[in-house]
Design a protein around this motif. Structure first.
Motif, mmCIF file in Angstrom:
data_model
loop_
_atom_site.group_PDB
_atom_site.id
_atom_site.type_symbol
_atom_site.label_atom_id
_atom_site.label_comp_id
_atom_site.label_asym_id
_atom_site.label_seq_id
_atom_site.Cartn_x
_atom_site.Cartn_y
_atom_site.Cartn_z
ATOM 1 N N ILE A 160 0.544 100.793 46.205
ATOM 2 C CA ILE A 160 -1.001 100.642 46.541
ATOM 3 C C ILE A 160 -1.726 100.267 45.395
ATOM 4 N N ILE A 161 -2.521 99.205 45.520
ATOM 5 C CA ILE A 161 -3.306 98.456 44.267
ATOM 6 C C ILE A 161 -4.801 98.850 44.714
ATOM 7 N N VAL A 162 -5.620 99.554 43.946
ATOM 8 C CA VAL A 162 -6.891 99.961 44.216
ATOM 9 C C VAL A 162 -7.835 99.069 43.183
ATOM 10 N N ALA A 163 -8.509 98.032 43.553
ATOM 11 C CA ALA A 163 -8.989 97.124 42.692
ATOM 12 C C ALA A 163 -10.699 97.082 42.883
ATOM 13 N N PRO A 164 -11.367 96.896 41.606
ATOM 14 C CA PRO A 164 -12.900 96.819 41.956
ATOM 15 C C PRO A 164 -13.094 95.776 42.728
ATOM 16 N N GLN A 165 -14.659 95.653 43.058
ATOM 17 C CA GLN A 165 -15.068 94.665 43.841
ATOM 18 C C GLN A 165 -15.114 93.315 43.291
ATOM 19 N N SER A 166 -15.365 93.082 41.952
ATOM 20 C CA SER A 166 -15.442 91.900 41.360
ATOM 21 C C SER A 166 -15.020 92.002 39.880
ATOM 22 N N CYS A 167 -14.660 90.769 39.238
ATOM 23 C CA CYS A 167 -14.204 90.714 37.961
ATOM 24 C C CYS A 167 -15.246 91.113 36.707
ATOM 25 N N TYR A 168 -14.779 91.511 35.687
ATOM 26 C CA TYR A 168 -15.421 92.091 34.662
ATOM 27 C C TYR A 168 -16.536 90.954 33.869
ATOM 28 N N ILE A 470 2.755 88.440 39.505
ATOM 29 C CA ILE A 470 1.248 87.904 39.357
ATOM 30 C C ILE A 470 0.594 88.896 38.525
ATOM 31 N N ILE A 471 0.779 90.159 38.947
ATOM 32 C CA ILE A 471 0.267 91.221 37.834
ATOM 33 C C ILE A 471 0.542 91.128 36.421
ATOM 34 N N LEU A 473 1.531 88.509 35.001
ATOM 35 C CA LEU A 473 0.977 87.231 34.541
ATOM 36 C C LEU A 473 -0.532 87.367 34.059
ATOM 37 N N PHE A 474 -1.170 87.903 34.884
ATOM 38 C CA PHE A 474 -2.554 87.917 34.756
ATOM 39 C C PHE A 474 -2.802 88.978 33.570
ATOM 40 N N ARG A 475 -1.869 90.054 33.452
ATOM 41 C CA ARG A 475 -1.987 91.051 32.224
ATOM 42 C C ARG A 475 -1.742 90.466 30.896
ATOM 43 N N ALA A 476 -0.553 89.698 31.065
ATOM 44 C CA ALA A 476 -0.290 88.924 29.732
ATOM 45 C C ALA A 476 -1.274 88.071 29.071
ATOM 46 N N ASN A 477 -1.820 87.357 30.034
ATOM 47 C CA ASN A 477 -2.678 86.329 29.587
ATOM 48 C C ASN A 477 -4.047 86.543 29.476
ATOM 49 N N MET A 478 -4.663 87.988 29.917
ATOM 50 C CA MET A 478 -5.820 88.447 29.468
ATOM 51 C C MET A 478 -5.600 89.174 28.277
ATOM 52 N N HIS A 479 -4.351 89.665 27.847
ATOM 53 C CA HIS A 479 -4.379 90.476 26.516
ATOM 54 C C HIS A 479 -4.800 89.819 25.463
ATOM 55 N N ALA A 480 -5.887 90.461 24.491
ATOM 56 C CA ALA A 480 -6.207 90.016 23.322
ATOM 57 C C ALA A 480 -7.111 88.701 23.627
ATOM 58 N N THR A 481 -8.010 88.863 24.782
ATOM 59 C CA THR A 481 -9.019 87.884 25.105
ATOM 60 C C THR A 481 -10.310 88.530 25.364
ATOM 61 N N GLY A 482 -11.200 87.526 25.619
ATOM 62 C CA GLY A 482 -12.704 88.047 26.279
ATOM 63 C C GLY A 482 -12.720 87.269 27.332
ATOM 64 N N VAL A 514 -5.190 85.167 49.374
ATOM 65 C CA VAL A 514 -6.158 85.013 48.621
ATOM 66 C C VAL A 514 -6.900 86.366 48.018
ATOM 67 N N ASP A 515 -7.154 87.067 49.172
ATOM 68 C CA ASP A 515 -7.904 88.380 48.893
ATOM 69 C C ASP A 515 -7.034 89.341 47.934
ATOM 70 N N ASP A 516 -5.769 89.454 48.061
ATOM 71 C CA ASP A 516 -5.077 90.380 47.219
ATOM 72 C C ASP A 516 -4.875 89.741 45.952
ATOM 73 N N LEU A 517 -4.839 88.677 45.682
ATOM 74 C CA LEU A 517 -4.667 87.980 44.423
ATOM 75 C C LEU A 517 -6.055 88.319 43.755
ATOM 76 N N LEU A 518 -7.182 88.044 44.334
ATOM 77 C CA LEU A 518 -8.449 88.161 43.840
ATOM 78 C C LEU A 518 -8.860 89.875 43.332
ATOM 79 N N GLY A 519 -8.215 90.538 44.140
ATOM 80 C CA GLY A 519 -8.178 92.048 44.004
ATOM 81 C C GLY A 519 -7.355 92.336 42.740
ATOM 82 N N ILE A 520 -6.047 91.865 42.637
ATOM 83 C CA ILE A 520 -5.379 92.091 41.412
ATOM 84 C C ILE A 520 -6.116 91.441 40.186
#
Length: 731
Positions: A160-168, A470-471, A473-482, A514-520
C-alpha cells in the motif's frame, strides 16, 4: 476468435488503436503493428491455441490471487481495495491488517459482499467475484503492507503506497518568486583543473559562481552510469543504469589517497602527463583517454584505501559497507556487470552488452556469474567503491548549493530508459521487453520518427513487481537535488513502442498506470524535497498536461515551439506559471546556430531530410520565424534599436542573443533555464537527433573555461539583468 482475442489483449495491455499526431491529425495504428507489440510482450500471436491458453492463464492467475500486488492511494482520499474470492466465501468476515513502514499495525474488519461488485469470472466451474471494499483506516504517507486475514491466517499480502496530492515545491516558489538558472552538459565543461571532461568539482564551482550572480539552480544532463569498458558509448540518454552514477565525473584529485606516493608515481609519468594534456586540449571529449586516465589513477587510490581502511574495522569501512548495504542487489548488479564487461573486453570477447556475452554469462542470476563474482570479488568491490566516491562528490556539490542559499540548487535529468545492452536489463530481464524500443512518432524534432534503442518496461510486470523499480529510480535521482527533470514525461502516461527491426513510423503507443506513477513521484518528491519538471514536448495529448499540472509537475515550455497559428510567437508572459521556460534544449541548435541555419546545413550534409523540397520549406519557414521573432522582441521592447527590424539585414549579434534571454526572463514561468552555450555565443549543437556516428554527439566542449565565464564583464551584467527582471516579475 483470434481476431477478437487479439483486440481484447490489445485493450487489456493498454495498446492504443488511435491517436492524434504532433500536428493534430487523427491516426490509426495498423493491426499488424498491434500484433507485433503483443508479440514483444510475450504473446504467441501466430498460434491461436497458444494465445488462447496464455490469455486464460493470465486471467486465472489474477483471479486466484485475492489481492493485487500494489495499490496507490492519495492522502485524504477514501481507502479502497479490490478483493477477489470464490462466491461461497464473499459473505465471510475478513480482516485487513496494515503494517506501516515504521512497524505500527492497524486492523479493519469487513465483509466483501457489503462492498461494490465489479467483476465476475468462472474458473473450472467455480464462480469468483470481485468486490471493491472501503476500509476505515487512516494511514500516513509512505510505503506500507496490507495482509488479508481470515481467522488470523494470511490469505494474501499487498503493498500500500500512500502519496500526497501533488509534488513538492520549495518555499521560495510558493512565496511567488520567479527564478532563473543555467542548464549544462556536465561533460562539456572546461576548467583549469579537470582531466578533459567536466567533473563534480567543476559543478561545485559553477553552483557557487552562479549563486553569486543570482541564479537559483544549475541543471544537468543525465549523469547516469554508462560503460567504463566501452567509453565511447557516451550518450547520457542511453545509460547502463539510471540508478547509479557515471564514474567519469569524479574529480580524481579530490579523492582521499590521491596524494599518496603510489598514486603520484603513476600520474607523474611522461606518458600519463602527455595523455592528460591531450585530453584537456581537444575540442571534443576524448572519452577513451579520459576513462583510461581516471580508471588508472582511481585503481591506484582504491588499492591504497582498500589496504589501509576498507579491509579493516575502520570508520571509513563502516560507511562504505553501509553504502553497499543500502545499494543492495542493484549496486551488486552494476558493479558485477562493469567488472564482467571489462574482463570480457580484455579477453577480446564480444562485450558491447549482455546480448553478445557468452550464454552462461548473459544473466545476472546464472551460476557462472556467481562464480565470476567470487573469483573477481576485489574488482567488483572497486566498481562499488567508484559509485561511492561519485555519490560523495555529488552530495558535496549539492551542499555547495545549500550553503549558498539557492532556492532549488542542483537539478538532475532522468533519461526515459536504458540501452539494450545495459546492466539494468541484465539484472531484471523480466521487467523489460527487449525486442522493442522506445521512440517517438514523427514530430517537429524528428520528422521521420525516432527509435532510441531503449527497451521499454512492461507496465504489467512493473505492476507485478509492486512498482519497486520505479520507486528506486525516482528516489535515486532525487537524492541530493532540489529538482528533477523527467525527459519525455509522457512516458508516465504512454510510450511509443517500436518492434525491433521496424521503422519508427511503424510503432504504436502503450499506456502505463499514470495515476499510480504520479502518486509515487509525488511521494518521493516530498521525501527528497525535490520539485519535478516534466519535458512535455512532441506528441502530447492535452489530458497529460492537465494531469501533470494537477499533480504539481512543471511543464516545459520552449520559446521556439510556443507559436500561434498565424506564425507569431507567444509572449513568455502568457506561459503557465507552473512551468520552466527555456530558449533551446540539448536536442536543438544553439541561438547562433538557429539564426544562421547551421542546423539545417548539418541536416543536409547528414541526409536527415527526405528530399530537397522538405529542406527548402524548412529554410523558408526559418526565414519567416526569424522575422516573427524580431517582431515580438521589438513589440515587447526586449531589444534596442541596435537590433534591426528586417530579418534580411539582421545577423545574430550579442545584442540579439542577450535580448532573447532577457525577453524570456520577463515571462510568467516560475522557472527560467538558460544554456551556457548561448552565453558563449556558440554555434555547434551538442546533439543532433536521428544521428549516431554521423556527428560527434555528446562530445562537444564549451569554447571557454568556467573561470573565464565568471570573469567576463558582459556575462556578469547579463546575469545581473536576468536577476533584476526575474525579481520584477515575481508576485
Amino acid at each position: 476468435m483470434t481476431a477478437s482475442l487479439i483486440e481484447y489483449l490489445v485493450e487489456y495491455r493498454g495498446i492504443e488503436s488511435n491517436y492524434n499526431d504532433a500536428w493534430g491529425k487523427p491516426t490509426t495504428i495498423a493491426r499488424a503493428t498491434k500484433e507485433k507489440l503483443l508479440k514483444v510482450m510475450g504473446y504467441d500471436v501466430d498460434d491461436s491455441n497458444t494465445l488462447q491458453q496464455q490469455a486464460e492463464d493470465e486471467a486465472n492467475q489474477s483471479w486466484l490471487s485475492p489481492l493485487g500486488p500494489v495499490q496507490v492511494i492519495r492522502s485524504g482520499n477514501d481507502f479502497h481495495i479490490a478483493v477477489r474470492l470464490p462466491i461461497e466465501l464473499v459473505d465471510d468476515e475478513y480482516e485487513a491488517v496494515v503494517t506501516t513502514e515504521h512497524g505500527a499495525t492497524v486492523g479493519c474488519r469487513f465483509i466483501p459482499i457489503e462492498g461494490q461488485l465489479t467483476n465476475v469470472a468462472h474458473i473450472e466451474e467455480i464462480e469468483f467475484q470481485e468486490y471493491v471494499v472501503k476500509l476505515e483506516v487512516s494511514l500516513p504517507l509512505g510505503y506500507h503492507s496490507l495482509s488479508l486475514q481470515a481467522d488470523k491466517d494470511e490469505l494474501a499480502r499487498m503493498s500500500i503506497i500512500v502519496a500526497p496530492q501533488s509534488c513538492y515545491k520549495p518555499q521560495a516558489i510558493l512565496d511567488g518568486q520567479k527564478v532563473w538558472g543555467l542548464s549544462v552538459q556536465l561533460y562539456c565543461l572546461r576548467s583549469e583543473n579537470n582531466w578533459g571532461i567536466g567533473d563534480f568539482s567543476d559543478l561545485a564551482f559553477l553552483l557557487e559562481s552562479a549563486a553569486k550572480q543570482g541564479a537559483q539552480f544549475v541543471g544537468l544532463n543525465p549523469i547516469h552510469a554508462l560503460y567504463p569498458a566501452q567509453p565511447d558509448v557516451c550518450s547520457p540518454y542511453g545509460p547502463s543504469s539510471r540508478r547509479w552514477l557515471n564514474f567519469i565525473y569524479i574529480d580524481v584529485t579530490k579523492v582521499d589517497g590521491f596524494e599518496q606516493n603510489s598514486v603520484q608515481n603513476v600520474v607523474i609519468t611522461n606518458e600519463f602527463i602527455e595523455k592528460l594534456a591531450t585530453a584537456r586540449n581537444t575540442d571534443l571529449v576524448d572519452y577513451t583517454t579520459v576513462s583510461y586516465l581516471k580508471l588508472t589513477a582511481l585503481s591506484c587510490i582504491f588499492e591504497y584505501q582498500n589496504a589501509k581502511y576498507l579491509s579493516k574495522n575502520t570508520k571509513m569501512n563502516k560507511v562504505f559497507k553501509q553504502f553497499v548495504a543500502d545499494g543492495g542487489e542493484s549496486l551488486q548488479t552494476i558493479a558485477t556487470y562493469d567488472a564482467l564487461q571489462e574482463y570480457l573486453s580484455s579477453k577480446q570477447v564480444p562485450s558491447w552488452g549482455w546480448p553478445v556475452f557468452p550464454e552462461e554469462l548473459s544473466d545476472f542470476d546464472k551460476p557462472a556469474v556467481k562464480a565470476f563474482t567470487k573469483k573477481h570479488k576485489k574488482r567488483i568491490k572497486f566498481f562499488m567503491w567508484l559509485q561511492w566516491q561519485a555519490a560523495i562528490q555529488l552530495e558535496q556539490a549539492n551542499q555547495v548549493a545549500i550553503n549558498n542559499n539557492m532556492s532549488i540548487g542542483l537539478y538532475r535529468d532522468l533519461a526515459v530508459g536504458v540501452s539494450e545492452g545495459s546492466a539494468e536489463i541484465w539484472g531484471n530481464k523480466d521487467l523489460y521487453c527487449v525486442n522493442a524500443s522506445v521512440g517517438a512518432p514523427p514530430d517537429e524534432l524528428g520528422p521521420l520518427g525516432q527509435s532510441w534503442g531503449l527497451p521499454p518496461m512492461d507496465p504489467e510486470k512493473l505492476y507485478q513487481q509492486q512498482y519497486q523499480p520505479i520507486i528506486d529510480l525516482f528516489r535515486a535521482n532525487m537524492h541530493a537535488t532540489g529538482a528533477l527533470r523527467i525527459d519525455h514525461v509522457m512516458a508516465l502516461l504512454r510510450l511509443w513502442w517500436v518492434s525491433k527491426g521496424d521503422n519508427a513510423t511503424e510503432g504504436g503507443y502503450v499506456y502505463y498506470p499514470v495515476d499510480d506513477l504520479l502518486g509515487i513521484l509525488a511521494l518521493e518528491s516530498h521525501r527528497n524535497q525535490s520539485m519535478v519538471i516534466g519535458e512535455d514536448l512532441g506528441t502530447v495529448p492535452p489530458e497529460i498536461r492537465e494531469k501533470l499540472a494537477e499533480n504539481g509537475v512543471y511543464s516545459y515550455r520552449v520559446f521556439f515551439f510556443e507559436q500561434a497559428k498565424d506564425g507569431g510567437f507567444y509572449s513568455p508572459a502568457h506561459y503557465p506559471e507552473q512551468s520552466m521556460a527555456t530558449l533551446t534544449t540539448h536536442d536543438m541548435p544553439t541561438l547562433k546556430g538557429y539564426w544562421n541555419c547551421y542546423d539545417l546545413e548539418l541536416g543536409k550534409e547528414l541526409s536527415l531530410y527526405p528530399n530537397s523540397r522538405v529542406l527548402n520549406e524548412l529554410y523558408n519557414s526559418r526565414h519567416r520565424n526569424k522575422q516573427a521573432i524580431l517582431d515580438t522582441l521589438h513589440g515587447h521592447n526586449s531589444v534596442t534599436e541596435e537590433v534591426g527590424y528586417d530579418v534580411n539585414s539582421v545577423g545574430m549579434s550579442r545584442a540579439l542573443n542577450f535580448g532573447m534571454q532577457l525577453h524570456m526572463a520577463a515571462g510568467s514561468s516560475e522557472l527560467l533555464s538558460l544554456q551556457l552555450e548561448d552565453w558563449l555565443e556558440m554555434d555547434k549543437p551538442v546533439n543532433i537527433p536521428g544521428t549516431s556516428d554521423e556527428y560527434p554527439n555528446w562530445r562537444r566542449k564549451l569554447t571557454q573555461d568556467l573561470q573565464y565565464i565568471y570573469s567576463d564583464d558582459a556575462l556578469n551584467k547579463l546575469a545581473l539583468d536576468l536577476t533584476k527582471i526575474r525579481k520584477r516579475v515575481s508576485i
